[in-house]
Design a protein around this motif. Structure first.
Motif, PDB file in Angstrom:
ATOM      1  N   GLU A   1       0.857  -1.207   0.042  1.00  0.00           N
ATOM      2  CA  GLU A   1      -0.004   0.103   0.173  1.00  0.00           C
ATOM      3  C   GLU A   1       0.862   1.168  -0.157  1.00  0.00           C
ATOM      4  O   GLU A   1       1.859   1.189   0.666  1.00  0.00           O
ATOM      5  CB  GLU A   1      -0.770   0.176   1.273  1.00  0.00           C
ATOM      6  N   ARG A   2       0.369   2.218  -0.730  1.00  0.00           N
ATOM      7  CA  ARG A   2       1.240   3.587  -0.762  1.00  0.00           C
ATOM      8  C   ARG A   2       1.300   4.143   0.407  1.00  0.00           C
ATOM      9  O   ARG A   2       2.439   4.843   0.870  1.00  0.00           O
ATOM     10  CB  ARG A   2       0.278   4.593  -1.718  1.00  0.00           C
ATOM     11  N   GLU A   3       0.503   4.059   1.625  1.00  0.00           N
ATOM     12  CA  GLU A   3       0.408   4.660   2.766  1.00  0.00           C
ATOM     13  C   GLU A   3       1.342   4.114   3.548  1.00  0.00           C
ATOM     14  O   GLU A   3       2.056   4.619   4.180  1.00  0.00           O
ATOM     15  CB  GLU A   3      -0.826   4.662   3.391  1.00  0.00           C
ATOM     16  N   THR A   4       1.710   2.769   3.372  1.00  0.00           N
ATOM     17  CA  THR A   4       2.877   1.958   4.069  1.00  0.00           C
ATOM     18  C   THR A   4       4.085   2.628   3.585  1.00  0.00           C
ATOM     19  O   THR A   4       4.889   2.721   4.348  1.00  0.00           O
ATOM     20  CB  THR A   4       2.673   0.670   3.922  1.00  0.00           C
ATOM     21  N   ARG A   5       4.255   2.795   2.413  1.00  0.00           N
ATOM     22  CA  ARG A   5       5.461   3.404   1.854  1.00  0.00           C
ATOM     23  C   ARG A   5       5.709   4.852   2.348  1.00  0.00           C
ATOM     24  O   ARG A   5       6.908   5.017   2.874  1.00  0.00           O
ATOM     25  CB  ARG A   5       5.585   3.522   0.274  1.00  0.00           C
TER      26      ARG A   5
END
Length: 128
Positions: free
Chosen positions: A13-17
């Protein structure tokens, strides 16, 4: 909280990155940086990506290690989040390629520090 250069599978997920970067980690931006990568992260279910790396001796961690570490306020033991894709004997005797995380006990449906799952199917639930 985090340090080092990381490579993420396309399904993370982009949020995790963004959390990785916001809390001190760096993300490899090109193939030229792969030799310096210290962390590899993937989402459960990205078996092809994980298998290609683990076949070359690379340890791939489940993306939830990042979020779990932030929630707890300290970096959790990363080896508990190491992923491996391998064959498991399926219910009809066929071999299934599924992801096994060390922190999940597939035989009992128990995660470390958790009660056994009462759900059917794979004992892992992303909400557990």
């Amino acid at each position: 909280m985090f340090s080092g250069l990381a490579c993420f599978s396309p399904t993370v997920e982009r949020e995790t990155r963004e959390l990785w970067k916001r809390y001190g980690g760096r993300i490899a931006s090109s193939i030229n940086e792969l030799e310096g990568v210290q962390w590899f992260f993937a989402a459960l279910g990205d078996c092809d990506w994980i298998r290609r790396l683990t076949e070359h001796g690379v340890t791939v961690h489940e993306q939830s290690w990042i979020v779990d570490s932030l929630k707890s306020g300290f970096t959790s033991l990363p080896s508990l989040y190491a992923l491996h894709c391998g064959p498991l004997l399926g219910p009809n005797g066929s071999w299934l390629n599924v992801i096994r995380a060390r922190r999940i006990y597939l035989s009992s449906g128990t995660r470390l520090g958790r009660a056994p799952s009462r759900s059917k199917g794979l004992p892992y639930s992303s909400t557990a």
